[in-house]
Design a protein around this motif. Structure first.
Motif, PDB file in Angstrom:
ATOM      1  N   SER A   1      -0.026  15.423  -2.064  1.00 16.68           N
ATOM      2  CA  SER A   1      -0.610  14.186  -1.557  1.00 16.68           C
ATOM      3  C   SER A   1      -0.004  13.009  -2.302  1.00 16.68           C
ATOM      4  O   SER A   1       0.121  13.041  -3.534  1.00 16.68           O
ATOM      5  CB  SER A   1      -2.125  14.188  -1.754  1.00 16.68           C
TER       6      SER A   1
ATOM      7  N   LYS B   1      -4.615   8.619   4.111  1.00 23.52           N
ATOM      8  CA  LYS B   1      -4.275   7.613   3.108  1.00 23.52           C
ATOM      9  C   LYS B   1      -2.847   7.140   3.347  1.00 23.52           C
ATOM     10  O   LYS B   1      -2.551   5.945   3.287  1.00 23.52           O
ATOM     11  CB  LYS B   1      -4.417   8.200   1.704  1.00 23.52           C
TER      12      LYS B   1
ATOM     13  N   CYS C   1       8.205   8.137  -4.146  1.00 22.95           N
ATOM     14  CA  CYS C   1       6.755   8.096  -4.226  1.00 22.95           C
ATOM     15  C   CYS C   1       6.286   8.870  -5.457  1.00 22.95           C
ATOM     16  O   CYS C   1       7.096   9.479  -6.164  1.00 22.95           O
ATOM     17  CB  CYS C   1       6.134   8.699  -2.961  1.00 22.95           C
TER      18      CYS C   1
ATOM     19  N   LYS D   1       0.117   9.580  -4.065  1.00 25.17           N
ATOM     20  CA  LYS D   1      -0.786   8.688  -4.793  1.00 25.17           C
ATOM     21  C   LYS D   1      -0.321   7.236  -4.682  1.00 25.17           C
ATOM     22  O   LYS D   1      -1.136   6.315  -4.650  1.00 25.17           O
ATOM     23  CB  LYS D   1      -0.855   9.099  -6.263  1.00 25.17           C
ATOM     24  N   SER D   2       0.989   7.033  -4.664  1.00 28.44           N
ATOM     25  CA  SER D   2       1.524   5.680  -4.537  1.00 28.44           C
ATOM     26  C   SER D   2       2.995   5.771  -4.166  1.00 28.44           C
ATOM     27  O   SER D   2       3.640   6.805  -4.314  1.00 28.44           O
ATOM     28  CB  SER D   2       1.370   4.896  -5.849  1.00 28.44           C
TER      29      SER D   2
ATOM     30  N   PHE E   1       0.426   2.643   4.117  1.00 27.28           N
ATOM     31  CA  PHE E   1      -0.432   3.182   3.061  1.00 27.28           C
ATOM     32  C   PHE E   1      -1.823   2.629   3.242  1.00 27.28           C
ATOM     33  O   PHE E   1      -2.022   1.417   3.301  1.00 27.28           O
ATOM     34  CB  PHE E   1       0.133   2.803   1.691  1.00 27.28           C
ATOM     35  N   ASN E   2      -2.807   3.503   3.357  1.00 29.19           N
ATOM     36  CA  ASN E   2      -4.175   3.089   3.644  1.00 29.19           C
ATOM     37  C   ASN E   2      -5.079   3.630   2.544  1.00 29.19           C
ATOM     38  O   ASN E   2      -5.332   4.828   2.473  1.00 29.19           O
ATOM     39  CB  ASN E   2      -4.601   3.636   5.014  1.00 29.19           C
ATOM     40  N   GLU E   3      -5.543   2.776   1.659  1.00 23.34           N
ATOM     41  CA  GLU E   3      -6.366   3.221   0.533  1.00 23.34           C
ATOM     42  C   GLU E   3      -7.732   3.731   0.988  1.00 23.34           C
ATOM     43  O   GLU E   3      -8.332   4.580   0.366  1.00 23.34           O
ATOM     44  CB  GLU E   3      -6.561   2.065  -0.455  1.00 23.34           C
ATOM     45  N   GLU E   4      -8.253   3.188   2.089  1.00 24.33           N
ATOM     46  CA  GLU E   4      -9.583   3.563   2.545  1.00 24.33           C
ATOM     47  C   GLU E   4      -9.493   4.770   3.474  1.00 24.33           C
ATOM     48  O   GLU E   4      -8.823   4.734   4.502  1.00 24.33           O
ATOM     49  CB  GLU E   4     -10.244   2.399   3.298  1.00 24.33           C
TER      50      GLU E   4
ATOM     51  N   ASP F   1      -4.346  15.046   4.164  1.00 21.48           N
ATOM     52  CA  ASP F   1      -3.689  14.557   2.947  1.00 21.48           C
ATOM     53  C   ASP F   1      -2.485  15.419   2.555  1.00 21.48           C
ATOM     54  O   ASP F   1      -1.943  15.264   1.470  1.00 21.48           O
ATOM     55  CB  ASP F   1      -4.679  14.483   1.788  1.00 21.48           C
TER      56      ASP F   1
END
Length: 213
Positions: free
Chosen positions: A209, A13, A110, A211-212, A2-5, A146
């Motif tokens: 997409s 992401k 997720c 989100k978490s 998981f890549n927030e940037e 995404d």
């Protein structure tokens, strides 16, 4: 995974491969759409006479294609068209996208963000080469990095050809009306559609997409 940037160099992401490559991540749900709702959808698609051709092809710097718009000309009834043609149908499709969103959150552990309804028409001769939803086959990002998870809802089955296939997993499916399928969007789940031979194939694709987790 998981890549927030998200940057041009790191367009994902959720990194490709986050779900591994198990065949078990291809989820098939029979009778996902109720019969009465299927009938409403089948009646609606016969009336579609407007298509969204607004998107243009996109390319990488070396000229290789990221997204080819020509193949979708006069085939996509986008959300704003569906809503304008029949608000009730828009809300009906959105209901099933919400239903699938809950399934995806459960099946893939997720929380996802949905997109608005779209309907795609497949006429005789239409097909789709094997591809991944968020990547090119060489691993580079396509125009939709995404698109972490994809689902497909099948409106009808009165056509010949048009089977869905998964290259690595050696699966070929002739969808029945009301069937729903979901899978991750990376190159571990390359898939395509064989040529439609006769009739018209109507499909609702929906992309999500993450989100978490």
């Amino acid at each position: 995974m998981f890549n927030e940037e998200i940057t041009e160099e790191k367009p994902w992401k959720v990194l490709p491969g986050a779900f591994g490559d198990s065949i078990n991540n291809i989820k098939i749900i029979e009778n996902f759409i109720d019969k009465d709702d299927l009938l409403s959808l089948q009646n609606f698609v016969k009336k579609i006479n407007e298509w969204d051709n607004s998107r243009e092809s996109e390319y990488h710097e070396d000229g290789t294609i990221k997204y080819g718009a020509d193949v979708w000309l006069n085939r996509t009834c986008s959300s704003y068209l569906v809503k304008r043609l029949d608000r009730d149908i828009y809300e009906l499709i959105d209901f099933y996208i919400d239903k699938m969103t809950a399934k995806i959150n459960q099946n893939y552990n997720c929380i996802v963000e949905k997109r608005p309804p779209v309907i795609v028409c497949w006429r005789p001769g239409d097909f789709q080469i094997a591809h991944a939803d968020k990547q090119l086959q060489d691993g580079r990002p396509n125009a939709f990095p995404d698109y972490d998870i994809n689902s497909l809802f099948y409106i009808n089955d009165d056509y010949e050809g048009g089977e869905l296939f998964y290259t690595q997993h050696k699966i070929k499916i002739k969808p029945t009306a009301g069937l729903a399928i979901s899978h991750p969007g990376d190159v571990n789940y390359i898939h395509g559609v064989t040529p439609v031979l006769s009739g018209i194939r109507w499909v609702i694709p929906a992309f999500y997409s993450i989100k978490s987790f």
